[in-house]
Design a protein around this motif. Structure first.
Motif, PDB file in Angstrom:
ATOM      1  N   MET A   1      -0.336  74.677  -0.592  1.00 52.34           N
ATOM      2  CA  MET A   1       0.324  73.371  -0.701  1.00 52.34           C
ATOM      3  C   MET A   1      -0.040  72.737  -2.043  1.00 52.34           C
ATOM      4  O   MET A   1      -1.205  72.629  -2.402  1.00 52.34           O
ATOM      5  N   GLU A   2       0.977  72.361  -2.809  1.00 53.60           N
ATOM      6  CA  GLU A   2       0.734  71.753  -4.108  1.00 53.60           C
ATOM      7  C   GLU A   2       0.281  70.304  -3.946  1.00 53.60           C
ATOM      8  O   GLU A   2       0.787  69.558  -3.120  1.00 53.60           O
ATOM      9  N   GLN A   3      -0.731  69.936  -4.750  1.00 54.44           N
ATOM     10  CA  GLN A   3      -1.241  68.569  -4.695  1.00 54.44           C
ATOM     11  C   GLN A   3      -0.145  67.566  -5.053  1.00 54.44           C
ATOM     12  O   GLN A   3       0.626  67.792  -5.977  1.00 54.44           O
ATOM     13  N   ARG A   4      -0.111  66.467  -4.314  1.00 47.34           N
ATOM     14  CA  ARG A   4       0.840  65.405  -4.621  1.00 47.34           C
ATOM     15  C   ARG A   4       0.081  64.159  -5.046  1.00 47.34           C
ATOM     16  O   ARG A   4      -0.864  63.741  -4.375  1.00 47.34           O
ATOM     17  N   VAL A   5       0.493  63.592  -6.174  1.00 51.49           N
ATOM     18  CA  VAL A   5      -0.112  62.364  -6.689  1.00 51.49           C
ATOM     19  C   VAL A   5       0.854  61.214  -6.412  1.00 51.49           C
ATOM     20  O   VAL A   5       2.024  61.268  -6.794  1.00 51.49           O
ATOM     21  N   ILE A   6       0.348  60.189  -5.737  1.00 47.72           N
ATOM     22  CA  ILE A   6       1.174  59.050  -5.348  1.00 47.72           C
ATOM     23  C   ILE A   6       0.691  57.805  -6.091  1.00 47.72           C
ATOM     24  O   ILE A   6      -0.480  57.417  -5.977  1.00 47.72           O
ATOM     25  N   ILE A   7       1.566  57.222  -6.889  1.00 48.82           N
ATOM     26  CA  ILE A   7       1.282  55.911  -7.483  1.00 48.82           C
ATOM     27  C   ILE A   7       1.622  54.883  -6.420  1.00 48.82           C
ATOM     28  O   ILE A   7       2.789  54.647  -6.107  1.00 48.82           O
ATOM     29  N   SER A   8       0.589  54.280  -5.848  1.00 51.97           N
ATOM     30  CA  SER A   8       0.738  53.502  -4.623  1.00 51.97           C
ATOM     31  C   SER A   8       1.014  52.035  -4.904  1.00 51.97           C
ATOM     32  O   SER A   8       0.424  51.425  -5.790  1.00 51.97           O
ATOM     33  N   HIS A   9       1.922  51.472  -4.084  1.00 52.45           N
ATOM     34  CA  HIS A   9       2.193  50.036  -4.122  1.00 52.45           C
ATOM     35  C   HIS A   9       1.954  49.388  -2.755  1.00 52.45           C
ATOM     36  O   HIS A   9       1.767  48.177  -2.664  1.00 52.45           O
ATOM     37  N   HIS A  10       1.978  50.200  -1.684  1.00 54.69           N
ATOM     38  CA  HIS A  10       1.723  49.705  -0.326  1.00 54.69           C
ATOM     39  C   HIS A  10       0.729  50.674   0.313  1.00 54.69           C
ATOM     40  O   HIS A  10       1.104  51.581   1.054  1.00 54.69           O
ATOM     41  N   PHE A  11      -0.543  50.447   0.010  1.00 53.41           N
ATOM     42  CA  PHE A  11      -1.556  51.462   0.272  1.00 53.41           C
ATOM     43  C   PHE A  11      -1.663  51.842   1.749  1.00 53.41           C
ATOM     44  O   PHE A  11      -1.709  53.028   2.090  1.00 53.41           O
ATOM     45  N   GLU A  12      -1.692  50.867   2.650  1.00 53.49           N
ATOM     46  CA  GLU A  12      -1.875  51.191   4.064  1.00 53.49           C
ATOM     47  C   GLU A  12      -0.755  52.086   4.573  1.00 53.49           C
ATOM     48  O   GLU A  12      -0.991  53.084   5.271  1.00 53.49           O
ATOM     49  N   THR A  13       0.484  51.752   4.222  1.00 52.20           N
ATOM     50  CA  THR A  13       1.630  52.554   4.662  1.00 52.20           C
ATOM     51  C   THR A  13       1.566  53.960   4.085  1.00 52.20           C
ATOM     52  O   THR A  13       1.797  54.960   4.795  1.00 52.20           O
ATOM     53  N   GLU A  14       1.226  54.051   2.800  1.00 56.16           N
ATOM     54  CA  GLU A  14       1.201  55.364   2.155  1.00 56.16           C
ATOM     55  C   GLU A  14       0.057  56.231   2.687  1.00 56.16           C
ATOM     56  O   GLU A  14       0.224  57.435   2.884  1.00 56.16           O
ATOM     57  N   LEU A  15      -1.085  55.615   2.947  1.00 59.36           N
ATOM     58  CA  LEU A  15      -2.197  56.372   3.520  1.00 59.36           C
ATOM     59  C   LEU A  15      -1.837  56.880   4.915  1.00 59.36           C
ATOM     60  O   LEU A  15      -2.119  58.036   5.262  1.00 59.36           O
ATOM     61  N   ALA A  16      -1.219  56.036   5.718  1.00 60.84           N
ATOM     62  CA  ALA A  16      -0.825  56.442   7.069  1.00 60.84           C
ATOM     63  C   ALA A  16       0.147  57.610   7.022  1.00 60.84           C
ATOM     64  O   ALA A  16       0.028  58.579   7.790  1.00 60.84           O
ATOM     65  N   THR A  17       1.102  57.550   6.096  1.00 61.74           N
ATOM     66  CA  THR A  17       2.081  58.632   5.958  1.00 61.74           C
ATOM     67  C   THR A  17       1.405  59.936   5.563  1.00 61.74           C
ATOM     68  O   THR A  17       1.686  61.011   6.119  1.00 61.74           O
ATOM     69  N   VAL A  18       0.507  59.843   4.607  1.00 63.08           N
ATOM     70  CA  VAL A  18      -0.215  61.031   4.123  1.00 63.08           C
ATOM     71  C   VAL A  18      -1.042  61.649   5.249  1.00 63.08           C
ATOM     72  O   VAL A  18      -1.092  62.874   5.405  1.00 63.08           O
ATOM     73  N   LEU A  19      -1.692  60.822   6.046  1.00 60.21           N
ATOM     74  CA  LEU A  19      -2.536  61.338   7.125  1.00 60.21           C
ATOM     75  C   LEU A  19      -1.712  62.022   8.214  1.00 60.21           C
ATOM     76  O   LEU A  19      -2.196  62.959   8.857  1.00 60.21           O
ATOM     77  N   THR A  20      -0.472  61.583   8.407  1.00 56.19           N
ATOM     78  CA  THR A  20       0.363  62.284   9.384  1.00 56.19           C
ATOM     79  C   THR A  20       0.755  63.662   8.864  1.00 56.19           C
ATOM     80  O   THR A  20       0.969  64.593   9.644  1.00 56.19           O
ATOM     81  N   GLU A  21       0.834  63.809   7.531  1.00 54.17           N
ATOM     82  CA  GLU A  21       1.174  65.107   6.947  1.00 54.17           C
ATOM     83  C   GLU A  21      -0.034  66.036   6.881  1.00 54.17           C
ATOM     84  O   GLU A  21       0.129  67.261   6.807  1.00 54.17           O
ATOM     85  N   CYS A  22      -1.241  65.432   6.863  1.00 52.25           N
ATOM     86  CA  CYS A  22      -2.480  66.226   6.902  1.00 52.25           C
ATOM     87  C   CYS A  22      -2.967  66.235   8.348  1.00 52.25           C
ATOM     88  O   CYS A  22      -3.844  65.445   8.725  1.00 52.25           O
ATOM     89  N   GLU A  23      -2.398  67.107   9.164  1.00 55.75           N
ATOM     90  CA  GLU A  23      -2.798  67.129  10.572  1.00 55.75           C
ATOM     91  C   GLU A  23      -4.301  67.382  10.673  1.00 55.75           C
ATOM     92  O   GLU A  23      -4.854  68.211   9.956  1.00 55.75           O
ATOM     93  N   HIS A  24      -4.957  66.650  11.567  1.00 57.05           N
ATOM     94  CA  HIS A  24      -6.408  66.752  11.639  1.00 57.05           C
ATOM     95  C   HIS A  24      -6.898  66.404  13.031  1.00 57.05           C
ATOM     96  O   HIS A  24      -6.301  65.578  13.721  1.00 57.05           O
TER      97      HIS A  24
END
Length: 353
Positions: A1-24
Motif C-alpha cells: 500500500m502506497e503511503q498517502r499524505v493528507i493536508i488536513s483541514h478537518h482533522f477529526e473527520t480525516e483521522l476517523a476516515t483513515v482509521l476505518t481504512e486501517c482496519e485494526h
C-alpha cells in the motif's frame, strides 16, 4: 500500500476516515512527554480514538534510543498488540522515527499512521519512510525504510510550538527550496519566520512536502537522486552529533533544523567553489540563515572531531566523505567527494565568512 499524505483541514473527520481504512483490532498512540501534554488533550476525546492505549516516551532527541524503543515494544506487548493492530505516532520527528521503527519491527510490522506535530516532522521526518533510533553516539544509526500507511498534516498543531521549533522545521523547507526551483526558494527567503503567518506557512509547507514526495517516489531507498535531500546534512549531522556529545557536559544540544541550517553554509560554500553555485544566491541564503538561526560556535580544535563524525556518515563509501552539492538552485550533484582539507576550508568559511 502506497503511503498517502493528507493536508488536513478537518482533522477529526480525516483521522476517523483513515482509521476505518486501517482496519485494526487494537489502537495505540505513541507520544513523548511534550506532545502528551500539549497535543494529546486536543484530540483524546475523539470518538475514533476511544479505547486507544497511550504510550509515552521521554522528550528530546537524546531519548531516541534503544532504551526508549524497548519500552515501546514492552508497552505494545503488554497491551496485547497483534499483527492486526495499528499505531498512531503523534509528535515530532523523534516520535515518528522511533514510533515508526517500533511499529515496523513489532510482530514483523504493524500498520502505523504519522501525525506530525512539529514543522520539522511535517516537512521532513514523517514523509519518506525513514524510521530509526540513534545508537553509539551517532544519529539514526539503526533503522529501516518503511512508509506509514498515512501521514496527516495539520498546521493547527504548530500553534503549540515555540518559534525556535518552527525555525528548526523551516530549515528543511529552505533545503527543499534550494534543491527545487528559484521561485520556491525566493518565496522562502521572503517569509518572516520570526512572526509567521500560518496560512502562508501552510501553503509553503504543501509545496515543500511535494518536493520531498516527488524525490522519494523516484528513489525510495536512497540509491540516487534521493541523496539530494541530504543537502546541508553531512556537515549538519556532524554539528548535531558534536552538540549531543557536548550535552553530556551540560550544554544544551542544538535542534536538528538548526544543525541543518548551519550545515547548509559550508555545503553552499563547497557548491560555489566546486560547482559554480552563484555567489549572490549563496550569500542571500547565508544572510537569511545567520539572521534567523545565529551561529553554532566551533573552533579549529573541533575540526578533527567534526571530520571523524563526517566519516561515519551513512552516505559515504570507503573512507571518503561524500556530500550533495548544487551548481545552481535545483541543479543537483550527488555523491561529490570532498577532501579533509576542503572540509577544513569550508569550516573556516562557516566560522568567518
Amino acid at each position: 500500500m502506497e503511503q498517502r499524505v493528507i493536508i488536513s483541514h478537518h482533522f477529526e473527520t480525516e483521522l476517523a476516515t483513515v482509521l476505518t481504512e486501517c482496519e485494526h483490532d487494537r489502537l495505540f498512540v505513541i507520544t513523548d512527554e511534550t506532545t502528551c501534554r500539549e497535543c494529546w488533550p486536543l484530540i483524546k476525546d475523539y470518538f475514533c480514538l476511544r479505547g486507544a492505549k497511550l504510550i509515552t516516551i521521554p522528550s528530546t532527541d537524546s531519548n531516541k534510543s534503544l532504551d526508549s524503543l524497548v519500552n515501546v515494544w514492552k508497552e505494545l506487548q503488554s497491551g496485547g498488540a497483534t499483527r492486526h493492530s495499528c499505531v498512531i505516532n503523534l509528535g515530532g520527528g523523534m516520535v515518528t522515527d522511533l514510533g515508526g521503527f517500533a511499529a515496523s519491527t513489532f510482530k514483523r510490522g504493524l500498520n502505523f499512521i504519522n501525525v506530525p506535530t512539529t514543522l520539522l516532522a511535517m516537512v521532513d521526518a514523517s514523509v519518506g519512510g525513514k524510521t530509526g533510533i540513534n545508537f553509539g553516539g551517532l544519529k539514526n544509526e539503526i533503522g529501516v525504510f518503511n512508509d506509514a500507511n498515512f501521514v496527516i498534516l495539520n498546521t493547527y498543531f504548530l500553534k503549540t510550538l515555540d518559534n525556535e521549533n518552527i525555525r528548526s522545521g523551516y530549515a528543511e523547507m529552505i533545503k527543499h527550496g534550494l534543491i527545487s526551483d528559484v521561485r520556491q526558494w525566493a518565496d522562502l527567503m521572503d517569509f518572516d519566520i520570526a512572526n509567521p503567518d500560518f496560512d502562508k506557512l501552510a501553503a509553503l509547507l504543501d509545496k515543500s512536502v511535494r518536493v520531498k514526495e516527488r524525490i522519494v517516489k523516484e528513489d525510495p531507498h536512497e540509491k540516487g537522486i534521493r541523496k539530494a535531500l541530504n543537502f546541508g546534512h553531512t556537515f549538519g549531522h556532524a554539528f548535531e552529533s558534536l552538540s549531543l556529545s557536548r550535552a553530556k557536559e551540560g550544554t544544551a544540544p542544538i535542534l536538528h533544523g538548526f544543525a541543518v541550517a548551519y550545515g547548509t553554509i559550508p555545503e553552499l560554500y563547497l557548491s560555489a567553489v566546486k560547482q559554480g553555485f552563484p555567489h549572490e544566491r549563496m550569500y542571500q541564503t547565508i544572510s537569511y540563515i545567520r539572521e534567523n538561526y545565529g551561529q553554532y560556535s566551533i573552533t579549529c580544535d573541533d575540526y578533527p572531531t567534526i571530520i571523524e563524525l563526517m566519516h561515519h556518515d551513512k552516505k559515504n563509501t570507503g573512507n571518503e566523505i561524500n556530500v550533495t552539492l548544487l551548481s545552481n538552485i535545483g541543479e543537483i550533484h550527488i555523491d561529490q567527494t570532498v577532501t579533509e582539507e576542503e572540509v577544513k576550508e569550508a569550516l573556516d568559511f562557516y566560522r568567518e565568512g
